[in-house]
Design an enzyme around this catalytic site. Structure first.
Site, short mmCIF file in Angstrom:
data_model
loop_
_atom_site.label_atom_id
_atom_site.label_comp_id
_atom_site.label_asym_id
_atom_site.label_seq_id
_atom_site.Cartn_x
_atom_site.Cartn_y
_atom_site.Cartn_z
N ASP A 1 0.83 -1.22 0.00
CA ASP A 1 0.00 0.00 0.00
C ASP A 1 0.86 1.25 0.00
O ASP A 1 0.51 2.26 -0.64
CB ASP A 1 -0.99 -0.01 1.17
CG ASP A 1 -0.33 -0.07 2.53
OD1 ASP A 1 0.63 -0.84 2.68
OD2 ASP A 1 -0.76 0.65 3.43
N THR B 1 -9.24 4.24 6.30
CA THR B 1 -8.71 3.28 5.33
C THR B 1 -9.55 2.01 5.25
O THR B 1 -9.60 1.35 4.21
CB THR B 1 -7.24 2.91 5.64
OG1 THR B 1 -7.18 2.15 6.87
CG2 THR B 1 -6.38 4.15 5.78
N LEU C 1 -7.02 -0.13 1.45
CA LEU C 1 -5.84 0.44 0.81
C LEU C 1 -5.40 1.64 1.65
O LEU C 1 -5.88 2.75 1.45
CB LEU C 1 -6.17 0.82 -0.63
CG LEU C 1 -5.00 0.96 -1.59
CD1 LEU C 1 -4.06 -0.23 -1.53
CD2 LEU C 1 -5.51 1.15 -3.01
N HIS C 2 -4.54 1.39 2.63
CA HIS C 2 -4.25 2.39 3.65
C HIS C 2 -3.50 3.64 3.15
O HIS C 2 -4.03 4.73 3.13
CB HIS C 2 -3.40 1.75 4.77
CG HIS C 2 -3.97 0.49 5.34
ND1 HIS C 2 -5.04 0.48 6.22
CD2 HIS C 2 -3.61 -0.80 5.18
CE1 HIS C 2 -5.31 -0.77 6.57
NE2 HIS C 2 -4.47 -1.57 5.95
N ASP C 3 -2.25 3.46 2.75
CA ASP C 3 -1.34 4.61 2.59
C ASP C 3 -1.68 5.59 1.47
O ASP C 3 -1.44 6.79 1.62
CB ASP C 3 0.11 4.10 2.43
CG ASP C 3 0.60 3.40 3.69
OD1 ASP C 3 1.53 2.58 3.60
OD2 ASP C 3 0.05 3.67 4.78
#
Ligand code: RIB
Ligand code: CA
Length: 312
Positions: free
Chosen positions: A14, A195, A241-243
């Site tokens: 990510d 997220t 999809l964190h970042d």
């Protein structure tokens, strides 16, 4: 108005997507450099993966630095069970040709903030906050020069993903997180509350693959790999999809909304170590120190991401 940023990262699939989105958006973002930190996998791998991603983007001139190889006061906890042994499992990508910069990542952060006009550099931490906190401790004069810190980390309504109460980035280095959240620098927090609403559904994964360039295919293969862990764990219809939420905020902040509240970090209790104690309901008189995001336009986020990745 182009934002000058330093991406501090522990790639991580990510993280890779967040870096790709930044490198695909030169009108909004000028990447001054990328500093690797130990997190998802050890530093030797995060420093290698950051360069693999820059070359995948066709941007081998980006300056990549290795930062801290372990947290400030705790043993390093990594997450190969999520990201695979290399930290970038999924696509088959060539080893990097581009070299690491000789300078330590922490020195790059300090030197850059001292060299650039005050209030013109944004820090984008996507992993444990070790590099940022070490820079702040070694050079307290740089804190007031930071335009904004936009970070992925923490959780409130979603609670924890590495322990019942803590999100991974904060859990790995709670001491560093405490230094950053008490620094006085303006902070925007993209926590799991956001997220976990940005899920890579099969349709969204297909949209990555349908881009038709090597970046789209690689991202689809990364999220396919990353997803297997989250599907088993959350049973959700896709992996969070964190970042890339950090990078998307720099490009289109209106995709997000939140509250300016107090956030403190648990650093004493092993039971709740690394918890972000967010005063979302304003039940204390602790001074607000962070813009804690609560909502995301998820489809708008994925449309932006897919459109930009097609440029690489
Ligand atoms: O908890 C999610 C965070 O931990 C993300 O930044 C992921 O890359 C890992 O670093
Ligand atoms: Ca990360």
């Amino acid at each position: 108005m182009t934002r000058k940023i330093i991406i501090d990262t522990d790639p991580g699939q990510d993280d890779a997507v967040a870096i790709l989105l930044a490198l695909a958006s030169p009108e909004e973002i000028e990447v001054l450099g990328i500093t690797a930190v130990a997190g998802n996998v050890p530093l030797s791998l995060t420093a290698k993966n950051a360069r693999i991603v820059c070359e995948l983007a066709g941007k081998p001139d980006v300056k990549v630095y290795a930062g801290c190889e372990k947290p400030m006061g705790r043993v390093l906890v990594t997450a190969e069970h999520v990201h695979g042994e290399t930290g970038l499992n999924g696509p088959k990508l060539p080893d990097p040709v581009m070299e690491l910069q000789p300078e330590h990542g922490v020195d790059f952060i300090i030197d850059t903030l001292r060299a650039e006009p005050a209030g013109t550099v944004t820090l984008c931490p996507l992993g444990p906050l070790t590099n940022i906190a070490t820079a702040f401790q070694r050079a307290p004069d740089i804190v007031e020069k930071v335009q904004e810190i936009v970070l992925m980390g923490g959780a409130y309504f979603e609670v924890g993903n590495i322990t019942p109460t803590a999100e991974f980035n904060i859990y790995v280095d709670p001491q560093a997180a405490e230094i950053v959240f008490k620094s006085g620098a303006p902070i925007v927090v993209m926590s799991l509350d956001i997220t976990h609403k940005a899920l890579v559904t099969p349709a969204r994964n297909e949209a990555f693959r349908a881009i038709g360039n090597r970046v789209g295919t690689a991202v689809a293969e990364m999220t396919d790999f990353f997803e297997r862990f989250d599907l088993a764990k959350y049973g959700s219809e896709g992996a969070p999809l964190h970042d890339p939420c950090v990078t998307a905020y720099l490009i289109r902040p209106e995709l997000f909304s939140g509250r300016h509240i107090n956030v403190e970090i648990e650093t004493q209790s092993e039971l709740t170590m690394g918890m972000t104690v967010a005063d979302w309901w304003g039940v204390t008189d602790r001074p607000p120190n962070a813009l804690f995001m609560g909502t995301i336009d998820a489809q708008g986020f994925f449309d932006l991401l897919t459109e930009r990745l097609a440029r690489l």
